[in-house]
Enzyme design. Sequence first.
Site, PDB file in Angstrom:
ATOM      1  N   CYS A  98       0.884  -1.152   0.000  1.00 31.83           N
ATOM      2  CA  CYS A  98       0.000   0.000   0.000  1.00 31.83           C
ATOM      3  C   CYS A  98       0.931   1.213   0.000  1.00 31.83           C
ATOM      4  CB  CYS A  98      -0.938  -0.009   1.208  1.00 31.83           C
ATOM      5  SG  CYS A  98      -0.113  -0.138   2.803  1.00 31.83           S
ATOM      6  N   ARG A  99       0.417   2.384   0.185  1.00 27.20           N
ATOM      7  CA  ARG A  99       1.267   3.568   0.058  1.00 27.20           C
ATOM      8  C   ARG A  99       2.459   3.519   1.012  1.00 27.20           C
ATOM      9  NH1 ARG A  99      -0.095   9.644   1.587  1.00 27.20           N
ATOM     10  NH2 ARG A  99      -0.001   8.602   3.563  1.00 27.20           N
TER      11      ARG A  99
END
Length: 167
Positions: A98-99
């Site tokens: 994810c980020r």
Amino acid sequence: MKKHLSPTKQQQQQPPPPADAPVQSSEVTVQQLNELLSDGSGFYNLPTQHFNEVFPRIYIGNASCGGGFVATFSRELLVGHLASLHRLHIDRKVYVHCREGYSRSPTMVVAYLMLRHKMDARLAVATVRHKREIGPNDGFLRQLCQLNEKLAKEGKLNGDVGKLKTK
């Protein structure tokens, strides 16, 4: 190293349940999972590396590393994604990101370990946390607790909570 106060420590301490309240061994709470994630003083550590191998051939990382891996999963905790993760993990290395590689992707991997390797939520969280600094938000931890309860009721968790099995 950056540190964040855990959500459990930010909130006022709630009184413990009465001593006579029954607690099942399969019951897992958000507070228990937060205690596994913090460093003992109530703080979380942020990841120090862009990615880490957290289970054989499963890597968790942030969005800055995408090349050289088979697949990426970055959205909601969905059964379809978990099934895809399992199919890919059989033969190849899998990079779940994810980020930041701190909350959403670790939650996906913990759920995968619970579903496919029959780990209870505490063992799955501890397994991933041992290899990478993680901090799933309380909403994700609550979903993992609910999944743990469901799997325990269905008899789909290993009885040996303290033993890690990789096959």
